[in-house]
Design an enzyme around this catalytic site. Structure first.
Site, mmCIF file in Angstrom:
data_model
loop_
_atom_site.group_PDB
_atom_site.id
_atom_site.type_symbol
_atom_site.label_atom_id
_atom_site.label_comp_id
_atom_site.label_asym_id
_atom_site.label_seq_id
_atom_site.Cartn_x
_atom_site.Cartn_y
_atom_site.Cartn_z
ATOM 1 N N ASP A 75 4.824 -9.187 14.162
ATOM 2 C CA ASP A 75 5.897 -8.503 13.439
ATOM 3 C C ASP A 75 5.435 -7.091 13.065
ATOM 4 O O ASP A 75 4.282 -6.728 13.296
ATOM 5 C CB ASP A 75 6.307 -9.289 12.182
ATOM 6 C CG ASP A 75 5.102 -9.661 11.323
ATOM 7 O OD1 ASP A 75 4.120 -8.890 11.309
ATOM 8 O OD2 ASP A 75 5.142 -10.712 10.675
ATOM 9 N N ASP A 77 5.198 -4.255 10.032
ATOM 10 C CA ASP A 77 5.250 -4.024 8.592
ATOM 11 C C ASP A 77 5.183 -2.523 8.325
ATOM 12 O O ASP A 77 4.413 -1.810 8.962
ATOM 13 C CB ASP A 77 4.072 -4.727 7.899
ATOM 14 C CG ASP A 77 4.048 -6.218 8.204
ATOM 15 O OD1 ASP A 77 4.989 -6.910 7.802
ATOM 16 O OD2 ASP A 77 3.096 -6.681 8.863
ATOM 17 N N ASP A 155 -5.651 -6.968 1.970
ATOM 18 C CA ASP A 155 -6.671 -8.015 1.979
ATOM 19 C C ASP A 155 -7.923 -7.623 2.775
ATOM 20 O O ASP A 155 -8.995 -7.405 2.212
ATOM 21 C CB ASP A 155 -6.090 -9.376 2.429
ATOM 22 C CG ASP A 155 -5.256 -9.308 3.701
ATOM 23 O OD1 ASP A 155 -5.189 -8.230 4.321
ATOM 24 O OD2 ASP A 155 -4.682 -10.349 4.091
HETATM 25 P P1 ATP Z 1 0.408 -11.327 11.120
HETATM 26 O O1 ATP Z 1 1.757 -10.729 10.828
HETATM 27 O O2 ATP Z 1 -0.050 -11.121 12.516
HETATM 28 O O3 ATP Z 1 0.283 -12.725 10.654
HETATM 29 P P2 ATP Z 1 -0.456 -9.437 9.169
HETATM 30 O O4 ATP Z 1 -1.813 -8.886 8.849
HETATM 31 O O5 ATP Z 1 0.569 -8.437 9.585
HETATM 32 O O6 ATP Z 1 -0.673 -10.546 10.250
HETATM 33 P P3 ATP Z 1 1.388 -10.162 7.106
HETATM 34 O O7 ATP Z 1 1.476 -11.446 6.360
HETATM 35 O O8 ATP Z 1 2.503 -9.756 7.981
HETATM 36 O O9 ATP Z 1 0.027 -10.250 7.927
HETATM 37 O O10 ATP Z 1 1.100 -9.052 6.019
HETATM 38 C C1 ATP Z 1 1.162 -7.663 6.332
HETATM 39 C C2 ATP Z 1 0.042 -6.922 5.652
HETATM 40 O O11 ATP Z 1 0.186 -7.061 4.225
HETATM 41 C C3 ATP Z 1 -1.354 -7.441 5.928
HETATM 42 O O12 ATP Z 1 -1.861 -6.907 7.117
HETATM 43 C C4 ATP Z 1 -2.115 -6.984 4.708
HETATM 44 O O13 ATP Z 1 -2.426 -5.623 4.798
HETATM 45 C C5 ATP Z 1 -1.086 -7.165 3.595
HETATM 46 N N1 ATP Z 1 -1.188 -8.484 2.962
HETATM 47 C C6 ATP Z 1 -0.508 -9.601 3.294
HETATM 48 N N2 ATP Z 1 -0.822 -10.625 2.493
HETATM 49 C C7 ATP Z 1 -1.725 -10.160 1.616
HETATM 50 C C8 ATP Z 1 -2.422 -10.722 0.500
HETATM 51 N N3 ATP Z 1 -2.252 -11.982 0.164
HETATM 52 N N4 ATP Z 1 -3.253 -9.919 -0.196
HETATM 53 C C9 ATP Z 1 -3.414 -8.627 0.142
HETATM 54 N N5 ATP Z 1 -2.791 -8.040 1.164
HETATM 55 C C10 ATP Z 1 -1.954 -8.774 1.893
HETATM 56 MG MG MG Z 2 2.585 -8.796 9.915
#
Ligand code: ATP
Ligand code: MG
Length: 453
Positions: A75, A77, A155
């Site tokens: 996805d 962001d 994170d």
């Molecule tokens: P994917 O979408 O491939 O699962 P992602 O890293 O994009 O991985 P998301 O859940 O879409 O994960 O979250 C987007 C971004 O928001 C993350 O990359 C991170 O920077 C931040 N993030 C998400 N969850 C947390 C958390 N619990 N604590 C701190 N930052 C977070």
């Molecule tokens: Mg994501």
């Protein structure tokens, strides 16, 4: 691929930041593989509209990480200095969600772009926008900040890379580019504090380690086993989504193994964790479920949460069911009672919405009915809406070595057979239905096994 990076450092002091502004490493367009043309159309629209309206806007997180690694992002962001209210005003197709962590979803057809306002940190303990539990868990995190602060609130370093549509450069404030190159998952800041703020980060650590096949940096890894019990503080409803993400990313087996290695699994599925100690077949069954889940995802076939949860909870269910039967409760009521007891316990950890727990329990119930194949029952069973899932489940149990007396193999043959052959298969069962037995038969004389007919 990150070789030859020309980086330069800018150190700015920002009055608002609690810590010194982190060092910025900037990767110019010529030094990274992300091209504007291959970005999601919706994400581009969001970025351009925000910027035209005078806001900062960056792509951030998994989409940048995955693109640099040559993977397809799940996805997109967006991070911005516009507040959620300002974002919703700009887009007709936008919806504000979340209380603990307020964000905006902008919808483009079936795709959703997640727009997050830069998080900052307040020094005011009484600030209502930031609330922490006594244990240090963030109950609310809605203090806005600047990009440098936002980077520190994310994170992992590899998840804190920002892409700017204007200069097409990647902005790295936390050393994420180096960690990507070294295949390292490193929590930003002090890991103990960061896990305490949000214990879900422990699950995310395992998810990304499994997905990317990255090693966990020593300090990121060290507190996991000790702090695993923090998972008990996470709202069970939030856990449902997080656990699905763990197992539906195409790396369920590796994730499952890491969860067990770090003692996290015990706080997600305690009854199954206990069952594994005495029942190696149950462990094999769940591992097989993980292998099948990964296979289905890689083949683009659907995986239902009901099936996944049915498998993850089965070891605990089987144990309660067997105990009830040993105490003289007949098979069908024993299955009902076992399901009730297990879910009552399980819901304290992970709330399984009814739309998933109902079909999950149907899959379990059908484990008792599938061995009943005499007369017309087999044909009636074939028409049962949940037959396919229940059969797949029985197959899993059989592959794992549960004593199902070949019922799954029989069903495989029955489905592939002509009508004439089907009659023969039924006739081959003999007059009395085939007795099935559960995997761990401690008291065979008293107990009817799980798949007893
Ligand atoms: P994917 O979408 O491939 O699962 P992602 O890293 O994009 O991985 P998301 O859940 O879409 O994960 O979250 C987007 C971004 O928001 C993350 O990359 C991170 O920077 C931040 N993030 C998400 N969850 C947390 C958390 N619990 N604590 C701190 N930052 C977070
Ligand atoms: Mg994501």
């Amino acid at each position: 691929m990150i070789k030859g990076i020309t980086s330069y450092l800018k150190t700015r002091m920002n009055k608002k930041a609690l810590v010194k502004t982190p060092q910025l490493r900037l990767l110019a367009r010529s030094e990274h593989p992300i091209s504007r043309s291959e970005l999601h159309e919706g994400a581009l629209k969001v970025l351009y509209r925000l910027q035209k309206s005078g806001f900062q806007a960056y792509l951030v997180g998994g989409c940048i990480r995955d693109r640099i690694l040559g993977k397809n992002p799940k996805d997109f962001d967006v991070a911005t200095d516009a507040t959620p209210e300002e974002v919703t005003e700009l887009f007709r197709n936008a919806r504000m969600i979340g209380r603990r962590f307020r964000i905006v979803h902008v919808r483009f057809g079936r795709e959703i772009i997640e727009v997050t306002t830069f998080r900052g940190k307040t020094q005011e303990v009484a600030d209502k926008r930031l609330r922490q539990s006594e244990e240090g868990m963030l109950l609310r995190d809605n203090v806005w900040g600047c990009i440098e602060e936002d980077a520190l609130r994310r994170d992992f370093t590899i998840n804190a890379l920002y892409y700017n549509i204007n200069d097409q450069a990647i902005y790295d404030y936390t050393g994420g580019l180096d960690d990507l190159k070294n295949q390292t998952l490193r929590l930003i800041g002090d890991p103990v504090t960061r896990y305490r703020e949000d214990p879900v980060r422990m699950l995310r650590a395992v998810r990304f380690a499994a997905k990317l096949n990255f090693k966990l940096e020593t300090n990121t890894e060290a507190p996991l086993s000790e702090q695993a019990n923090l998972l008990l503080q996470v709202a069970p409803a939030r856990m449902f989504d997080e656990v699905l993400k763990l197992f539906l990313a195409g790396h369920a087996l590796a994730t499952f193994q890491l969860l067990r290695q770090y003692g996290l699994f015990a706080f997600l599925f305690p009854a199954s964790h206990e069952a594994f100690k005495t029942n190696p077949t149950a462990l094999k069954m769940v591992e097989q479920a993980m292998i099948n889940t990964d296979l289905r995802i890689h083949e683009g076939r659907p995986v239902t949460p009901a099936f996944l949860y049915a498998a993850l909870l089965w070891p605990g269910l089987e144990q309660i069911f067997n105990d009830l039967q040993n105490n003289g409760v007949p098979a069908f009521p024993a299955m009902q009672q076992a399901g009730n007891r297990l879910l009552q316990r399980q819901n304290q950890h992970i709330t399984i919405p009814k739309r998933f727990s109902f079909p999950m329990r149907e899959i379990w119930d059908l484990q008792l009915k599938l061995p009943q194949r005499n007369g017309k029952k087999a044909w009636v069973m074939l028409q049962t809406p949940r037959f396919r899932a229940a059969y797949d489940f029985l197959l899993l149990r059989e592959i794992a070595g549960e004593a199902t007396e070949g019922a799954a193999a029989w069903w495989t043959a029955f489905q592939e057979a002509s009508e004439e052959e089907q009659h023969k298969l039924i006739a081959s069962l003999g007059r009395s239905p085939v007795k099935k037995s559960g995997s761990k038969r401690r008291n065979p004389r008293r107990r009817k096994p799980v798949s007893a007919s």
